[in-house]
Write a protein that holds these residues in place. Structure first.
Motif, PDB file in Angstrom:
ATOM      1  N   GLN A  48       0.808  -1.200   0.043  1.00 35.65           N
ATOM      2  CA  GLN A  48       0.053  -0.102   0.079  1.00 35.65           C
ATOM      3  C   GLN A  48       0.939   1.328   0.034  1.00 35.65           C
ATOM      4  N   GLU A  49       0.656   2.045  -0.801  1.00 34.18           N
ATOM      5  CA  GLU A  49       1.582   3.405  -1.146  1.00 34.18           C
ATOM      6  C   GLU A  49       0.905   4.405   0.116  1.00 34.18           C
ATOM      7  N   VAL A  50       1.738   5.050   0.647  1.00 37.52           N
ATOM      8  CA  VAL A  50       1.441   6.237   1.526  1.00 37.52           C
ATOM      9  C   VAL A  50       2.175   7.286   1.140  1.00 37.52           C
ATOM     10  N   ASP A  51       1.522   8.796   1.653  1.00 41.47           N
ATOM     11  CA  ASP A  51       2.483   9.699   1.485  1.00 41.47           C
ATOM     12  C   ASP A  51       3.012  10.350   2.944  1.00 41.47           C
ATOM     13  N   LEU A  52       2.766   9.766   3.815  1.00 38.21           N
ATOM     14  CA  LEU A  52       3.189  10.012   5.378  1.00 38.21           C
ATOM     15  C   LEU A  52       3.062   8.949   6.390  1.00 38.21           C
ATOM     16  N   MET A  53       4.116   8.834   7.144  1.00 41.29           N
ATOM     17  CA  MET A  53       4.061   8.231   8.339  1.00 41.29           C
ATOM     18  C   MET A  53       3.804   9.053   9.483  1.00 41.29           C
ATOM     19  N   LEU A  54       2.829   8.961  10.087  1.00 44.01           N
ATOM     20  CA  LEU A  54       2.095   9.931  11.272  1.00 44.01           C
ATOM     21  C   LEU A  54       2.492   9.127  12.515  1.00 44.01           C
ATOM     22  N   VAL A  55       3.221   9.526  13.233  1.00 41.30           N
ATOM     23  CA  VAL A  55       3.683   8.917  14.568  1.00 41.30           C
ATOM     24  C   VAL A  55       3.175   9.675  15.749  1.00 41.30           C
ATOM     25  N   SER A  77      14.027   2.261   5.816  1.00 35.91           N
ATOM     26  CA  SER A  77      13.771   1.661   4.474  1.00 35.91           C
ATOM     27  C   SER A  77      12.625   2.000   3.739  1.00 35.91           C
ATOM     28  N   PHE A  78      11.623   2.533   4.613  1.00 38.35           N
ATOM     29  CA  PHE A  78      10.269   2.596   3.832  1.00 38.35           C
ATOM     30  C   PHE A  78      10.431   4.240   2.912  1.00 38.35           C
ATOM     31  N   LYS A  79      11.481   5.029   3.468  1.00 36.74           N
ATOM     32  CA  LYS A  79      11.451   6.255   2.581  1.00 36.74           C
ATOM     33  C   LYS A  79      10.234   7.283   2.703  1.00 36.74           C
ATOM     34  N   ILE A  80       9.422   7.111   3.579  1.00 39.80           N
ATOM     35  CA  ILE A  80       8.237   7.619   3.810  1.00 39.80           C
ATOM     36  C   ILE A  80       8.536   8.917   4.808  1.00 39.80           C
ATOM     37  N   PRO A  81       8.150  10.201   4.010  1.00 41.33           N
ATOM     38  CA  PRO A  81       7.949  11.442   5.264  1.00 41.33           C
ATOM     39  C   PRO A  81       7.399  11.016   6.564  1.00 41.33           C
ATOM     40  N   GLN A  82       7.992  11.613   7.760  1.00 39.86           N
ATOM     41  CA  GLN A  82       7.440  11.325   8.941  1.00 39.86           C
ATOM     42  C   GLN A  82       7.033  12.505   9.728  1.00 39.86           C
ATOM     43  N   ARG A  83       5.881  12.624  10.527  1.00 41.39           N
ATOM     44  CA  ARG A  83       5.689  13.630  11.337  1.00 41.39           C
ATOM     45  C   ARG A  83       5.466  12.920  12.588  1.00 41.39           C
ATOM     46  N   TRP A  84       6.000  13.475  13.845  1.00 48.10           N
ATOM     47  CA  TRP A  84       6.015  13.160  15.189  1.00 48.10           C
ATOM     48  C   TRP A  84       5.321  13.851  16.108  1.00 48.10           C
ATOM     49  N   ILE A  85       4.772  13.382  17.080  1.00 48.99           N
ATOM     50  CA  ILE A  85       4.263  14.422  18.457  1.00 48.99           C
ATOM     51  C   ILE A  85       4.884  13.288  19.427  1.00 48.99           C
ATOM     52  N   ALA A  86       4.892  14.057  20.573  1.00 52.73           N
ATOM     53  CA  ALA A  86       5.337  13.451  21.854  1.00 52.73           C
ATOM     54  C   ALA A  86       4.241  12.974  22.488  1.00 52.73           C
TER      55      ALA A  86
END
Length: 267
Positions: A48-55, A77-86
């Motif tokens: 499944q292709e995704v645009d973003l990994m939201l953590v 290895s997934f080379k997906i842009p990420q956004r993190w919150i604490a």
């Protein structure tokens, strides 16, 4: 039926990995490094292709630089842009220090018709969450000034009761303020949280509230006292559609073999 051309943003939500500095770190019987790997394998098998990994928080269990690097290495290895919150187990100040120049801590962005906002509910040294006045003012300003038609708000702590007394006691302490604020903005279509280690999918006024499985231990639903579930670790896929709809699904690493500590009274 929705087609790919109608999707504004395709998201992989990964939450509550609770990694340690050590690769052998275990949380209530589960090696959290191994369970995260199993979840990522399960995701890759979907092709499944995704645009973003939201953590959505609790990346780390012990708040060490090594645990955050472990997450980066595990997902690289997934080379997906990420956004993190604490989350409540994360060291927010350390995250800011280590990744101040990384896009993973960017707090807002727009994808076609959607505005995505990342809020910090972390209270140092506490399990529950709070959105400070500055954080609520930031949310209001972003909602007032956005030209996007729809908004997704992300934070670690849940803002609606999930029916577990012990868990609802450590949710967002000022959830009423938050909910009253977003109720004033019809464009807020989705609120996404971590923290609860279980599925949540509710509608309240014009907003849909989603919570998701952890990549490690799962909390039993409808339990007044702390209790683990035997469900496998998992993740959520979310498609934000150009017309404001939200299409989402839960997936689990059912091939992952583990044995939880069923005698645990907390963590």
């Amino acid at each position: 039926m929705n087609t790919a051309s109608q999707v504004a943003l395709r998201i992989l939500q990964v939450t509550d990995s609770h990694l340690y500095a050590s690769q052998q770190g275990q949380l209530l019987g589960i090696n959290t490094q191994d369970s995260l790997k199993a979840v990522l394998v399960a995701f890759s098998q979907l092709q499944q292709e995704v645009d973003l990994m939201l953590v959505t928080g609790d990346i780390s269990q012990d708040g060490t630089p090594e645990s955050y690097q472990r997450f980066i290495d595990s997902t690289a290895s997934f080379k997906i842009p990420q956004r993190w919150i604490a989350g409540n187990h994360d060291e927010y100040a350390l995250m800011q220090q280590l990744y101040k120049n990384s896009p993973c801590l960017n707090r807002s962005f727009v994808a076609e018709n959607w505005q995505v906002l990342m809020l910090n509910s972390n209270v140092p040294g506490k399990v529950y969450g709070v959105l400070t006045d500055d954080e609520l003012n930031y949310l209001k300003q972003q909602l007032d000034n956005s030209a996007a038609k729809y908004t997704m708000v992300c934070l670690h702590h849940h803002t609606l009761p999930v029916g577990c007394q012990w868990l609802d006691n450590i949710g967002l302490r000022n959830a009423d303020k938050f909910n009253q604020l977003i109720d004033q903005y019809d464009q807020v279509k989705l609120v996404l949280c971590g923290h609860i280690h279980q599925e949540l999918d509710r509608n309240d006024f014009h907003t849909r509230y989603l919570g998701s499985p952890s990549t490690c231990i799962q909390f039993a639903k409808h339990s007044d006292e702390f209790k683990l579930d035997s469900l496998a670790p998992g993740f959520r896929l979310i498609n934000l559609m150009q017309n404001g709809d939200v299409v989402t699904s839960i997936h689990r690493a059912d091939q992952f073999s583990f044995q939880i500590d069923e005698t645990a009274a907390g963590y």
